[in-house]
Scaffold this motif. Sequence first.
Motif, mmCIF file in Angstrom:
data_model
loop_
_atom_site.group_PDB
_atom_site.id
_atom_site.type_symbol
_atom_site.label_atom_id
_atom_site.label_comp_id
_atom_site.label_asym_id
_atom_site.label_seq_id
_atom_site.Cartn_x
_atom_site.Cartn_y
_atom_site.Cartn_z
ATOM 1 N N ILE A 1 0.877 -1.314 0.008
ATOM 2 C CA ILE A 1 -0.008 0.119 0.049
ATOM 3 C C ILE A 1 0.883 1.252 0.017
ATOM 4 O O ILE A 1 1.533 1.422 1.168
ATOM 5 N N MET A 2 1.077 1.855 -0.896
ATOM 6 C CA MET A 2 1.958 2.908 -1.426
ATOM 7 C C MET A 2 1.153 4.500 -1.492
ATOM 8 O O MET A 2 0.027 4.158 -2.076
ATOM 9 N N GLY A 3 1.540 5.247 -0.900
ATOM 10 C CA GLY A 3 0.601 6.769 -1.024
ATOM 11 C C GLY A 3 1.479 7.904 -0.482
ATOM 12 O O GLY A 3 2.451 7.463 0.393
ATOM 13 N N PRO A 4 0.913 8.961 -0.785
ATOM 14 C CA PRO A 4 1.785 10.209 -0.263
ATOM 15 C C PRO A 4 1.750 10.229 1.263
ATOM 16 O O PRO A 4 0.588 9.501 1.836
ATOM 17 N N ASN A 5 2.309 10.899 1.847
ATOM 18 C CA ASN A 5 2.385 11.397 3.407
ATOM 19 C C ASN A 5 1.205 11.777 3.824
ATOM 20 O O ASN A 5 0.845 12.732 2.948
ATOM 21 N N GLY A 6 0.419 11.572 4.806
ATOM 22 C CA GLY A 6 -0.908 12.191 5.356
ATOM 23 C C GLY A 6 -1.993 11.576 4.381
ATOM 24 O O GLY A 6 -3.067 12.344 4.604
ATOM 25 N N SER A 7 -1.858 10.564 3.621
ATOM 26 C CA SER A 7 -3.088 10.073 2.805
ATOM 27 C C SER A 7 -4.040 9.250 3.614
ATOM 28 O O SER A 7 -5.142 9.128 3.110
ATOM 29 N N GLY A 8 -3.424 8.800 4.930
ATOM 30 C CA GLY A 8 -4.313 7.926 5.786
ATOM 31 C C GLY A 8 -3.915 6.596 5.732
ATOM 32 O O GLY A 8 -4.756 5.784 6.405
ATOM 33 N N LYS A 9 -2.791 6.181 5.228
ATOM 34 C CA LYS A 9 -2.248 4.851 5.500
ATOM 35 C C LYS A 9 -2.339 4.347 6.991
ATOM 36 O O LYS A 9 -2.740 3.102 7.006
ATOM 37 N N SER A 10 -1.563 4.979 7.825
ATOM 38 C CA SER A 10 -1.437 4.777 9.182
ATOM 39 C C SER A 10 -2.762 4.559 10.151
ATOM 40 O O SER A 10 -2.973 3.862 10.896
ATOM 41 N N THR A 11 -3.593 5.496 9.285
ATOM 42 C CA THR A 11 -5.190 5.375 9.992
ATOM 43 C C THR A 11 -5.784 4.210 9.584
ATOM 44 O O THR A 11 -6.412 3.652 10.491
ATOM 45 N N LEU A 12 -5.546 3.861 8.273
ATOM 46 C CA LEU A 12 -6.230 2.215 8.053
ATOM 47 C C LEU A 12 -5.685 1.200 8.896
ATOM 48 O O LEU A 12 -6.434 0.560 9.327
ATOM 49 N N ALA A 13 -4.282 1.489 9.087
ATOM 50 C CA ALA A 13 -3.761 0.473 10.010
ATOM 51 C C ALA A 13 -4.084 0.471 11.298
ATOM 52 O O ALA A 13 -4.665 -0.428 12.003
ATOM 53 N N TYR A 14 -4.072 1.525 12.254
ATOM 54 C CA TYR A 14 -4.634 1.619 13.063
ATOM 55 C C TYR A 14 -6.308 1.218 13.431
ATOM 56 O O TYR A 14 -6.638 0.760 14.526
ATOM 57 N N THR A 15 -6.852 1.679 12.478
ATOM 58 C CA THR A 15 -8.367 1.402 12.525
ATOM 59 C C THR A 15 -8.621 0.000 12.473
ATOM 60 O O THR A 15 -9.654 -0.571 13.379
ATOM 61 N N LEU A 16 -7.931 -0.797 11.758
ATOM 62 C CA LEU A 16 -8.068 -2.493 11.640
ATOM 63 C C LEU A 16 -7.378 -2.908 12.908
ATOM 64 O O LEU A 16 -8.013 -4.028 13.385
ATOM 65 N N ALA A 17 -6.515 -2.126 13.630
ATOM 66 C CA ALA A 17 -6.105 -2.843 15.093
ATOM 67 C C ALA A 17 -6.729 -2.330 16.124
ATOM 68 O O ALA A 17 -6.783 -3.088 17.171
ATOM 69 N N GLY A 18 -7.810 -1.238 15.775
ATOM 70 C CA GLY A 18 -8.619 -0.843 17.098
ATOM 71 C C GLY A 18 -8.222 0.197 17.981
ATOM 72 O O GLY A 18 -8.452 0.256 19.036
ATOM 73 N N HIS A 19 -7.351 1.047 17.323
ATOM 74 C CA HIS A 19 -7.084 2.085 18.227
ATOM 75 C C HIS A 19 -8.286 3.030 18.614
ATOM 76 O O HIS A 19 -8.923 3.356 17.360
ATOM 77 N N PRO A 20 -8.445 3.346 19.462
ATOM 78 C CA PRO A 20 -9.505 4.260 20.117
ATOM 79 C C PRO A 20 -10.159 5.501 19.431
ATOM 80 O O PRO A 20 -11.063 5.979 19.397
ATOM 81 N N LYS A 21 -8.745 6.244 18.904
ATOM 82 C CA LYS A 21 -8.862 7.316 18.279
ATOM 83 C C LYS A 21 -9.623 7.472 17.098
ATOM 84 O O LYS A 21 -9.967 8.688 16.740
ATOM 85 N N TYR A 22 -9.501 6.280 16.564
ATOM 86 C CA TYR A 22 -9.987 6.305 15.233
ATOM 87 C C TYR A 22 -11.647 6.000 14.991
ATOM 88 O O TYR A 22 -11.742 4.727 15.481
ATOM 89 N N VAL A 23 -12.209 6.822 14.619
ATOM 90 C CA VAL A 23 -13.777 6.440 14.844
ATOM 91 C C VAL A 23 -14.357 6.156 13.434
ATOM 92 O O VAL A 23 -14.332 6.771 12.432
ATOM 93 N N VAL A 24 -14.894 4.885 13.515
ATOM 94 C CA VAL A 24 -15.449 4.319 12.473
ATOM 95 C C VAL A 24 -16.906 4.916 12.132
ATOM 96 O O VAL A 24 -17.855 4.549 12.642
ATOM 97 N N ASP A 25 -16.973 5.477 10.882
ATOM 98 C CA ASP A 25 -18.650 6.043 10.446
ATOM 99 C C ASP A 25 -19.207 5.173 9.829
ATOM 100 O O ASP A 25 -20.557 4.644 10.176
#
Length: 255
Positions: A38-62
Amino acid sequence: MSTLEIKDLYVHVETKEGTKQILKGASLTVNSGETHAIMGPNGSGKSTLAYTLAGHPKYVVDSGEALLDGQDILKMTPDERAKAGLFLAMQYPVEVPGVSMTNFLRTAKTEVDGEAPSIRTWTKELSAAMKRLKMDPKFATRSVNEGFSGGEKKRAEVLQLELLKPKFAILDETDSGLDVDALRIVSEGVNRAKEANQFGILMVTHYTRILKYIKPDIVHVFADGHFVKTGGPELADELEENGYDAYLPEGADSE
Ligand code: ADP
Ligand code: MG
Ligand code: MG
């Protein structure tokens, strides 16, 4: 065979400035045995995708779901996700003062497997894995990641990967901050673990150099919160050549 199916994921965070929408309809299917970059520019949301899958509480699934063999992991607690077979190697691994690597790894292994590993095989396996990753045995008694260099933290992540044997591994910029030797050692660890367990890999990276060591079957471009292009390994060569400019909003810079 296992399948991880990410379907139309929308995720936001609450910031002081208000709601920030980060994931905007991310969809992806990975099967065990496959390596996806998964390649992409900085700030595009790659880590957010990773954290969301792992269940980081900061990331709210709509909306959207992430089905691991049909079960929506987004409804699970982080430890249930780990038990279900999901593993995240973080871009910035956290330090856990006061918890030794040995204790941490053994506890994690016991949690994930539902039973404690036998001491004798476990100790052997741990020291063999550390040796292969060229980690000093002293690291076993040190606190998790505390005072580790960037490269040592990445090795410690791959050590977990080798020992925990997940069904799916998300590697978030496991290549960042590594010199060539460390990159090779870390990549060999990932390849060994995959060889042994045939899990699916989601390899998040900004740069193509790790792809020389860990060969992707499929390459995705991720920009502005969703997947915008999918192709074979040749897509990485195109990105190496042209950068991410073609995938950025007008006027934005890829760095
Ligand atoms: P990438 O990994 O692709 O570089 P990230 O997922 O880290 O992207 O970040 C995507 C965007 O969301 C960035 O603009 C980042 O600043 C913002 N962001 C991510 N996590 C948070 C957070 N916890 N609080 C506020 N903003 C965040
Ligand atoms: Mg980043
Ligand atoms: Mg990131």
